[in-house]
Motif scaffolding. Structure first.
Motif, PDB file in Angstrom:
ATOM      1  N   ASP A  63     -10.273   6.301   3.327  1.00 22.48           N
ATOM      2  CA  ASP A  63     -10.692   5.125   2.555  1.00 22.48           C
ATOM      3  C   ASP A  63      -9.531   4.162   2.326  1.00 22.48           C
ATOM      4  OD1 ASP A  63     -13.241   6.074   2.420  1.00 22.48           O
ATOM      5  OD2 ASP A  63     -12.989   7.024   0.457  1.00 22.48           O
ATOM      6  N   PHE A  64      -8.383   4.749   2.027  1.00 19.98           N
ATOM      7  CA  PHE A  64      -7.196   3.931   1.751  1.00 19.98           C
ATOM      8  C   PHE A  64      -6.743   3.188   3.021  1.00 19.98           C
ATOM      9  CE2 PHE A  64      -2.505   3.633   0.859  1.00 19.98           C
ATOM     10  CZ  PHE A  64      -2.619   2.768  -0.217  1.00 19.98           C
ATOM     11  N   LEU A  71      -1.954   3.738  -3.772  1.00 19.52           N
ATOM     12  CA  LEU A  71      -1.819   2.645  -4.734  1.00 19.52           C
ATOM     13  C   LEU A  71      -1.761   1.338  -3.967  1.00 19.52           C
ATOM     14  CD1 LEU A  71       1.213   3.845  -6.910  1.00 19.52           C
ATOM     15  CD2 LEU A  71      -1.202   4.301  -7.320  1.00 19.52           C
ATOM     16  N   ILE A  72      -2.354   0.317  -4.546  1.00 19.46           N
ATOM     17  CA  ILE A  72      -2.187  -1.016  -3.969  1.00 19.46           C
ATOM     18  C   ILE A  72      -1.528  -1.885  -5.033  1.00 19.46           C
ATOM     19  CG2 ILE A  72      -3.315  -3.028  -2.950  1.00 19.46           C
ATOM     20  CD1 ILE A  72      -5.601  -1.130  -2.116  1.00 19.46           C
ATOM     21  N   ILE A  73      -0.347  -2.366  -4.714  1.00 21.52           N
ATOM     22  CA  ILE A  73       0.389  -3.223  -5.646  1.00 21.52           C
ATOM     23  C   ILE A  73       0.217  -4.663  -5.187  1.00 21.52           C
ATOM     24  CG2 ILE A  73       2.636  -3.779  -6.631  1.00 21.52           C
ATOM     25  CD1 ILE A  73       3.512  -0.941  -6.038  1.00 21.52           C
ATOM     26  N   GLU A  74      -0.266  -5.460  -6.114  1.00 31.45           N
ATOM     27  CA  GLU A  74      -0.512  -6.862  -5.782  1.00 31.45           C
ATOM     28  C   GLU A  74      -0.305  -7.679  -7.038  1.00 31.45           C
ATOM     29  OE1 GLU A  74      -4.047  -9.279  -3.444  1.00 31.45           O
ATOM     30  OE2 GLU A  74      -4.510  -7.417  -4.447  1.00 31.45           O
ATOM     31  N   PHE A 125       0.867  -1.187   0.000  1.00 32.35           N
ATOM     32  CA  PHE A 125       0.000   0.000   0.000  1.00 32.35           C
ATOM     33  C   PHE A 125       0.901   1.233   0.000  1.00 32.35           C
ATOM     34  CE2 PHE A 125      -4.171  -1.857   1.138  1.00 32.35           C
ATOM     35  CZ  PHE A 125      -3.775  -3.145   1.473  1.00 32.35           C
ATOM     36  N   LEU A 126       0.768   2.059  -1.036  1.00 31.12           N
ATOM     37  CA  LEU A 126       1.611   3.254  -1.123  1.00 31.12           C
ATOM     38  C   LEU A 126       0.721   4.502  -1.119  1.00 31.12           C
ATOM     39  CD1 LEU A 126       4.154   2.030  -3.841  1.00 31.12           C
ATOM     40  CD2 LEU A 126       4.274   1.765  -1.357  1.00 31.12           C
ATOM     41  N   SER A 127       0.879   5.313  -0.067  1.00 36.73           N
ATOM     42  CA  SER A 127       0.024   6.489   0.083  1.00 36.73           C
ATOM     43  C   SER A 127       0.747   7.748  -0.379  1.00 36.73           C
ATOM     44  CB  SER A 127      -0.382   6.618   1.559  1.00 36.73           C
ATOM     45  OG  SER A 127      -0.892   7.903   1.797  1.00 36.73           O
ATOM     46  N   GLY A 128       0.011   8.608  -1.051  1.00 31.89           N
ATOM     47  CA  GLY A 128       0.585   9.882  -1.505  1.00 31.89           C
ATOM     48  C   GLY A 128       0.667  10.920  -0.403  1.00 31.89           C
TER      49      GLY A 128
END
Lengths: 417, 234
Positions: B18-19, B194-197, B6-9
């Motif tokens: 929400d994230f 962003l969610i990288i999976e 999980f990458l937060s801005g």
């Protein structure tokens, strides 16, 4: 007197938006303080901007040898003077006599402050720094109970989640005053029996932030036989909205560490006055901090102040299960409640506080029991706030095999009394 | 199987609600290791960091989120990350953070943890270090830190946080990076994550994230569903 070139006045560090004169004055006062106490430069540490000063040159080579550290454990400095420190009046009277204005500590729950809990003695002046309350004219002395969550996982000899932070605080005083306060503290240590040749100081500076306010700190960490016992911070430029920057002098030490140095032996024996050697350090520490929180009116919850209570209790339960001990911690909680009561005003009566600690431990124990059963049974979600015996009864109405439940209970060291 | 990243801005607790909710709800036993070392703080400051993280992550349900804070990367807790569901690294100075991580040698522990299925949450600086290079925020290197290469958990992509499409200065910085590094950048606005999976990316948040590529004038909006970035591996 050898001072590292970077510590000299000619190589002073610049601080934004402040006249260099304050840094210059600080460096001069530091220089004078070190000279007066015969502290000489030893070496720069870890290639960082930390400089080490010692008095006993013959001990220099041993300073960073782990075998030579903490010699006070085997050779206590002065157990008798350690007992004096059990009494807050001794401390308050001593510093009052030296001209300090003594202040009552704040309650551990920090209402409307920058942190949920008080974690440093300097926070008695938080409203002056953050809300621009009137600046006190006096040098203030306080023995403040504090709670530091950051140590929960790392409780060990000399490291506890709660302790008494004994501090001298002053605002907009001269750098000479700052070092005089530090000198007074060292004189106090001398009077207790600490020896000058066993100290070393680590000196550095760093940028920091408190609330939304950035500032720069000049810092001296005070070590005794390799143990950090206190520090002296001088903040040059604490920003204010409607008035000029504040200069803050914050000098303090951890009472329990000082008592440990004086008394020797185990840190935790000192904490429990030698009465409770059968408990692990985490069991002692978490019970002690829970006593402080419970007495101060904190109740367990999954948010805010109560979160810390719930988390600490969970850690305490995990520790007891790991140790497979059916410990009755009420006696320990009782003695810690009395201990803290000497230093702070509690709002929750003792019996209520002890019951609260026990109930939350039982709840966490039950939660762990259910968590383990869930690996085998799908329908074991029962009310965990009841006593464990009742939870076991409720489990009879589920698919959990009673013999299996008992086996898991035994694995966990048996229900909490 | 790799864990979720999980990458937060960045942004306020309200912006990332929400994230953060998606992150917390994805965790099986809700055990998180929180590492706020990108910010240089004294003990009082780190207590504030802890207050902030519990406030951010305990607002979604009434179950205890078990958050352990560690400010010493040399602590043995990093050699036993398996007891946590997730590692959360917050914002601050990206170069200081990477220097702390490599100097303590925990980059390998973190990589192994993610590769074995552990989740990772990076806020701002904590997000940028997951990219190929952290030179997207070169201006933060105020102490001549020596490490520039990130942990490369998103192929050849690098990241920039606090992105604002109307901020020409940010876009200029990205263009300079593209010119110098010849590798793509994903720009994440505040409040977006962003969610990288499984080598795919999806976004959560009101504002879109963008992919910037060398020699391509057009920037690409990263879809809310899935955006496969395998094509840029290399």
């Amino acid at each position: 007197m050898t001072v590292h070139p970077k510590m000299t006045i000619e190589n002073k560090n610049k601080v934004e938006d402040r006249p260099d004169i304050s840094i210059c004055a600080y460096q001069q006062a530091l220089h004078d303080f070190l000279s007066k106490n015969n502290f000489v430069s030893f070496r720069q540490l870890d290639e960082k901007e930390i400089y080490c000063f010692v008095t006993g040159i013959q001990n220099v080579k041993d300073l960073f040898n782990p075998k030579e550290k903490f010699q006070f454990i085997k050779n206590p400095i002065n157990p008798e003077s350690s007992r004096l420190l059990d009494n807050p009046h001794f401390l308050y009277e001593y510093f009052k006599e030296k001209g300090y204005k003594t202040s009552e500590p704040k309650p551990i729950v920090n209402s409307n402050g920058t942190t949920l809990f008080i974690s440093s003695g300097v926070q008695i002046l938080e409203n002056v720094f953050q809300n621009e309350d009137q600046i006190p004219q006096e040098h203030i002395f306080v023995a403040q109970p504090v709670f530091r969550t950051q140590y929960i996982e790392f409780v060990d000899e000399g490291i506890s989640t709660s302790f008494i932070n004994v501090s001298i605080e002053s605002i907009n005083k001269t750098t000479a005053d700052h070092f005089q306060n530090l000198q007074n503290l060292l004189n106090f240590f001398d009077a207790l029996g600490l020896r000058k040749n066993d100290y070393h100081f680590e000196i550095d500076h760093k940028d920091s932030k408190w609330g939304d306010k950035k500032h720069r700190q000049q810092r001296i960490k005070i070590y005794y036989q390799g143990l950090e016992i206190g520090d002296a911070l001088f903040i040059e430029n604490f920003p204010q909205n409607s008035r000029d920057y504040l200069q803050i002098s914050d000098i303090g030490f951890g009472l329990e560490r000082l008592k440990w140095v004086l008394r020797g032996g185990s840190y935790w024996e000192q904490i429990t006055s030698g009465a409770c050697t059968d408990y692990t350090s985490k069991t002692i520490d978490f019970t002690r901090t829970l006593s402080l929180l419970a007495g101060s009116g904190v109740v367990p919850h999954f948010k805010a102040h109560g979160y810390r209570f719930r988390l600490l209790s969970k850690r305490l339960t995990e520790e007891c299960i790991r140790e497979k001990r059916r410990q009755d911690l009420d006696i320990l909680a009782d003695s810690f409640y009395d201990q803290w009561s000497n230093w702070t005003r509690f709002t929750t009566p003792k019996e209520e506080a002890i019951n609260l600690i026990r109930r939350e431990r039982v709840r966490n124990f039950n939660a762990e029991l259910i968590s383990r059963l869930k690996e085998f049974y799908y329908d074991v979600d029962v009310d965990i706030s009841k006593p464990t015996e009742e939870v076991v009864m409720l489990l009879r109405g589920t698919s959990a095999n009673p013999k299996h439940v008992q086996d898991i209970l035994q694995e966990m060291g048996g229900p909490i009394k | 199987m790799n864990g979720k990243i999980f990458l937060s801005g960045g942004g306020s607790e309200k912006d990332t609600y929400d994230f953060d909710k998606e992150f917390v709800n994805s965790l099986q036993s809700r055990k998180i290791l929180y590492v706020p070392v990108a910010m240089e703080r004294d003990p009082l400051g780190y207590e504030s960091c802890y207050d902030w993280i519990i406030s951010s992550l305990t607002q979604f349900n009434d179950k205890l989120v078990d958050i352990t804070m560690c400010i010493n990367l040399r602590n043995e807790v990093f050699s036993n990350l398996d007891r946590f569901d997730a590692v959360y690294i917050g914002g601050g100075n990206t170069y200081r953070l990477l220097d702390e991580i490599y100097s303590a040698g925990i980059d390998k522990h973190l990589s192994r943890f993610i590769d074995k299925g552990g989740s990772y949450y990076g806020g701002s600086a904590g997000a940028i270090i997951m990219g190929k290079s952290i030179d997207t925020v070169l201006e933060e290197n105020d102490k001549n830190y020596k490490y520039h290469e990130g942990l490369k958990k998103a192929g050849c992509y690098s990241f920039i946080a606090h992105f604002d499409i109307k901020n020409d200065d940010k876009i200029q910085k990205i263009n300079t990076f593209l010119l110098n590094h010849k590798s793509p950048v994903i720009a994440i606005p505040e409040g977006t994550g962003l969610i990288i999976e499984n080598k795919s990316i999806r976004t959560i948040g009101k504002l879109p994230a963008f992919a910037f590529r060398p020699n391509e004038k057009k920037r690409e909006i990263i879809a809310r569903s899935f955006f496969n970035f395998l094509r840029d591996e290399g």
